[in-house]
Write a protein that holds these residues in place. Structure first.
Motif, PDB file in Angstrom:
ATOM      1  N   LYS A  60      33.561 -15.911  64.020  1.00  0.00           N
ATOM      2  CA  LYS A  60      34.463 -15.607  65.182  1.00  0.00           C
ATOM      3  C   LYS A  60      33.950 -14.539  66.179  1.00  0.00           C
ATOM      4  CE  LYS A  60      37.707 -12.473  63.562  1.00  0.00           C
ATOM      5  NZ  LYS A  60      38.652 -11.691  62.589  1.00  0.00           N
ATOM      6  N   ASN A  61      33.050 -13.873  65.928  1.00  0.00           N
ATOM      7  CA  ASN A  61      32.242 -12.958  66.830  1.00  0.00           C
ATOM      8  C   ASN A  61      30.857 -13.535  66.985  1.00  0.00           C
ATOM      9  OD1 ASN A  61      34.515 -10.776  66.995  1.00  0.00           O
ATOM     10  ND2 ASN A  61      34.097 -10.887  64.691  1.00  0.00           N
ATOM     11  N   ARG A  62      29.989 -12.516  66.548  1.00  0.00           N
ATOM     12  CA  ARG A  62      28.619 -12.912  66.514  1.00  0.00           C
ATOM     13  C   ARG A  62      28.060 -12.890  65.297  1.00  0.00           C
ATOM     14  NH1 ARG A  62      25.923  -8.333  70.389  1.00  0.00           N
ATOM     15  NH2 ARG A  62      24.023  -9.652  69.822  1.00  0.00           N
ATOM     16  N   TRP A  80      28.155  -5.961  60.258  1.00  0.00           N
ATOM     17  CA  TRP A  80      26.747  -4.911  60.111  1.00  0.00           C
ATOM     18  C   TRP A  80      26.696  -4.264  61.531  1.00  0.00           C
ATOM     19  CZ3 TRP A  80      25.283  -3.588  55.410  1.00  0.00           C
ATOM     20  CH2 TRP A  80      25.438  -4.540  54.542  1.00  0.00           C
ATOM     21  N   ARG A  81      26.946  -5.064  62.452  1.00  0.00           N
ATOM     22  CA  ARG A  81      26.744  -4.895  64.077  1.00  0.00           C
ATOM     23  C   ARG A  81      27.976  -3.705  64.629  1.00  0.00           C
ATOM     24  NH1 ARG A  81      23.724  -7.985  67.060  1.00  0.00           N
ATOM     25  NH2 ARG A  81      24.247  -9.677  65.684  1.00  0.00           N
ATOM     26  N   LEU A 124      21.838   1.308  53.827  1.00  0.00           N
ATOM     27  CA  LEU A 124      21.878   0.582  52.449  1.00  0.00           C
ATOM     28  C   LEU A 124      21.898   1.790  51.498  1.00  0.00           C
ATOM     29  CD1 LEU A 124      19.669  -2.512  52.880  1.00  0.00           C
ATOM     30  CD2 LEU A 124      22.102  -2.553  52.979  1.00  0.00           C
ATOM     31  N   VAL A 125      22.562   1.456  50.271  1.00  0.00           N
ATOM     32  CA  VAL A 125      22.336   2.375  49.016  1.00  0.00           C
ATOM     33  C   VAL A 125      21.517   1.719  48.116  1.00  0.00           C
ATOM     34  CG1 VAL A 125      24.740   3.411  49.620  1.00  0.00           C
ATOM     35  CG2 VAL A 125      24.647   1.475  47.911  1.00  0.00           C
ATOM     36  N   THR A 126      21.031   0.319  48.307  1.00  0.00           N
ATOM     37  CA  THR A 126      20.252  -0.182  47.366  1.00  0.00           C
ATOM     38  C   THR A 126      18.943  -0.719  48.229  1.00  0.00           C
ATOM     39  OG1 THR A 126      21.293  -2.531  48.135  1.00  0.00           O
ATOM     40  CG2 THR A 126      22.221  -1.518  46.032  1.00  0.00           C
ATOM     41  N   PRO A 127      17.824  -0.767  47.282  1.00  0.00           N
ATOM     42  CA  PRO A 127      16.457  -0.475  48.131  1.00  0.00           C
ATOM     43  C   PRO A 127      16.329  -1.852  48.817  1.00  0.00           C
ATOM     44  CG  PRO A 127      16.357   0.080  45.708  1.00  0.00           C
ATOM     45  CD  PRO A 127      17.747  -0.328  46.080  1.00  0.00           C
ATOM     46  N   LEU A 143      18.728   1.166  57.804  1.00  0.00           N
ATOM     47  CA  LEU A 143      19.711   1.714  58.472  1.00  0.00           C
ATOM     48  C   LEU A 143      20.527   0.911  59.238  1.00  0.00           C
ATOM     49  CD1 LEU A 143      17.773   4.587  60.317  1.00  0.00           C
ATOM     50  CD2 LEU A 143      19.566   4.977  58.604  1.00  0.00           C
ATOM     51  N   ARG A 144      21.447   0.974  59.867  1.00  0.00           N
ATOM     52  CA  ARG A 144      22.553  -0.414  60.298  1.00  0.00           C
ATOM     53  C   ARG A 144      21.624  -1.128  61.140  1.00  0.00           C
ATOM     54  NH1 ARG A 144      26.588   1.753  64.438  1.00  0.00           N
ATOM     55  NH2 ARG A 144      24.294   1.896  65.643  1.00  0.00           N
ATOM     56  N   ASP A 145      20.971  -0.566  62.156  1.00  0.00           N
ATOM     57  CA  ASP A 145      20.418  -1.258  63.280  1.00  0.00           C
ATOM     58  C   ASP A 145      19.264  -2.152  62.669  1.00  0.00           C
ATOM     59  OD1 ASP A 145      22.290  -0.362  64.812  1.00  0.00           O
ATOM     60  OD2 ASP A 145      21.018   0.965  65.961  1.00  0.00           O
ATOM     61  N   GLU A 146      18.578  -1.533  61.592  1.00  0.00           N
ATOM     62  CA  GLU A 146      17.479  -2.330  60.929  1.00  0.00           C
ATOM     63  C   GLU A 146      18.000  -3.461  60.185  1.00  0.00           C
ATOM     64  OE1 GLU A 146      14.453   1.476  60.186  1.00  0.00           O
ATOM     65  OE2 GLU A 146      16.046   1.287  58.880  1.00  0.00           O
ATOM     66  N   ILE A 147      19.341  -3.180  59.502  1.00  0.00           N
ATOM     67  CA  ILE A 147      19.918  -4.239  58.937  1.00  0.00           C
ATOM     68  C   ILE A 147      20.224  -5.482  59.716  1.00  0.00           C
ATOM     69  CG2 ILE A 147      21.736  -4.972  57.409  1.00  0.00           C
ATOM     70  CD1 ILE A 147      22.324  -2.034  56.627  1.00  0.00           C
ATOM     71  N   VAL A 148      20.802  -5.286  61.117  1.00  0.00           N
ATOM     72  CA  VAL A 148      21.085  -6.093  62.060  1.00  0.00           C
ATOM     73  C   VAL A 148      19.826  -6.664  62.471  1.00  0.00           C
ATOM     74  CG1 VAL A 148      21.686  -6.479  64.273  1.00  0.00           C
ATOM     75  CG2 VAL A 148      23.163  -4.999  62.924  1.00  0.00           C
TER      76      VAL A 148
END
Length: 427
Positions: free
Chosen positions: A42-44, A49-50, A59-62, A87-92
């Motif tokens: 629907k989006n990207r 996450w983004r 994340l709270v898991t390693p 962090l969020r941007d690293e997950i993305v």
């Protein structure tokens, strides 16, 4: 990846709804099996996450548990901090790199509005870009769809800004003044800490979420629990069975390398704690007299996890450092009954009260009274329909990076077996 402006095909053997880690994992495995498919997002790619996480989210898991089919944080991705927490941007960035490796057939910006069984088999699919059909449909959009804001919020003063955790980004975006955070699950505790670290006066309405140790007896608690097989336990073997799907997640954080969250310690640092929100009378918030009960219950879960690890260490004869006995660092003298919004200078309210599932676009007889789909390890009770990414779909890790690869492999194997007879007949 294909241009999202391309016209949709009239038919695909397998349609995946959602372009997160579940959809990408499925695409990788379907390609390995040579099964034609399409992702509609629907989006990207990686949108949730983004766009649906606050700035300091992590994340709270390693990181080492981020293992997708053919791609892992410590392996193909080349991550340098396997015991850290992205962090969020690293997950993305992690998911964008995976998407480039998978190179899935995807149409971004296309919403699926209806999925319905067709007479004779397969599914008719309505989308924002037109209609199509599919033999198999996999729903890969997790279970966090509609933000829950309790009805009592309507009784708050109209001039008081309210937002859901989905909308929170950082303390600087909020109006001046104190902040009332309602809910103490993962989001509530982490947002409350984010605000406290920014110097905001935080008032937290505490719920019944349990807490967990971070590092215990020399290792991260997730390391111990993984080694003990806790994360491989299928839901059918869990003591609570399917009821575990309704449980609150344990709160802890990966912030600054990972640490425990102890609301009692937050109180010592100036955070104001209350029981569950019970009502609103003008400028006055009423709370249930259950703060002490919730703090004690969270500690009880924390101590049970520690004891589980202690018992494992003793049983296996593992040489591990001893832990200091747990002693609560603070306790309320009495459970607060009310909060005067005006007197305390409350400038905003953040609802960290979770989400409802919304699969209303699926017109198939697979849902129970709560709207939860009937399935066995993601294989729905209606032929040709599948789900992935739901909490405890099969194991604890099903709704996380830790278990999505296993769930995707199970679903793709089932699809391959189902499509094989048809392909053989056409040969």
């Amino acid at each position: 990846m294909p241009d999202s402006a391309n016209a949709l095909p009239r038919h695909v053997p397998v349609l995946i709804v959602g372009g997160g880690q579940g959809g990408l994992s499925l695409s990788f495995l379907l390609q390995q099996q040579g099964i034609d498919h399409l992702i509609l997002e629907k989006n990207r790619i990686a949108h949730a996450w983004r766009a649906e996480r606050w700035d300091s989210f992590c994340l709270v898991t390693p990181n080492r548990q981020c293992v997708l089919p053919g791609f892992s944080y410590a392996g193909e991705y080349g991550g340098k901090d396997p015991h850290g927490f992205m962090l969020r941007d690293e997950i993305v960035a992690f998911l964008e790199t995976y998407a480039r490796r998978v190179n899935p057939p995807v149409r971004e910006g296309v919403a699926v509005t209806r999925v319905a069984p067709r007479e004779g088999g397969g599914y008719a699919v309505q989308t924002s870009a037109g209609a199509m059909t599919a033999d198999k449909v996999i729903i890969a959009i997790s279970g966090y769809h509609t933000p829950i804001v309790p009805r009592v919020g309507a009784a708050l003063p109209a001039s008081l800004p309210q937002l859901h955790s989905l909308e929170y980004r950082n303390p600087q975006d909020l109006p001046e003044g104190g902040v009332l955070v309602v809910g103490s699950g993962q989001s509530g505790c982490q947002i409350a800490e984010d605000l406290m670290l920014a110097g905001r006066q935080v008032h937290l309405a505490v719920g019944d979420a349990p807490r967990a140790p971070r590092v215990y007896r020399g290792r991260d608690s997730t390391d111990w629990l993984e080694e003990m097989g806790h994360y491989d336990m299928p839901i059918a073997e869990h003591p609570s069975s399917e009821k575990v799907r309704q449980n609150e997640n344990h709160y802890l954080t990966g912030r600054d390398g990972g640490r425990e969250i102890d609301l009692r310690a937050f109180a010592l640092r100036g955070m104001k704690l209350y029981g569950m929100l019970d009502g609103v009378d003008g400028q006055t918030i009423r709370f249930r007299q259950d703060l002490t009960q919730h703090l004690d219950a969270a500690d009880a879960t924390y101590l049970r996890i520690r004891k589980t690890i202690d018992d494992y260490i003793e049983r296996e004869g593992i040489n591990a450092p001893q832990a200091e006995p747990y002693v609560p660092c603070w306790a309320p003298k009495s459970d607060p009954e009310t909060l005067d919004l005006e007197a305390q200078g409350i400038g905003s309210v953040i609802w960290c009260t979770g989400f409802r599932m919304d699969f209303s676009f699926i017109d198939a007889p697979v849902f129970d009274g709560r709207g939860y789909p009937g399935h066995d390890r993601g294989i729905a009770t209606h032929d040709g329909l599948y789900f992935i990414g739901l909490p405890w779909l099969h194991t604890w890790g099903s709704g996380r990076f830790a278990g999505v690869a296993r769930d995707a492999a199970h679903i793709v194997d089932h699809i391959a077996a189902a499509l094989a007879p048809r392909e053989q007949a056409m040969a």
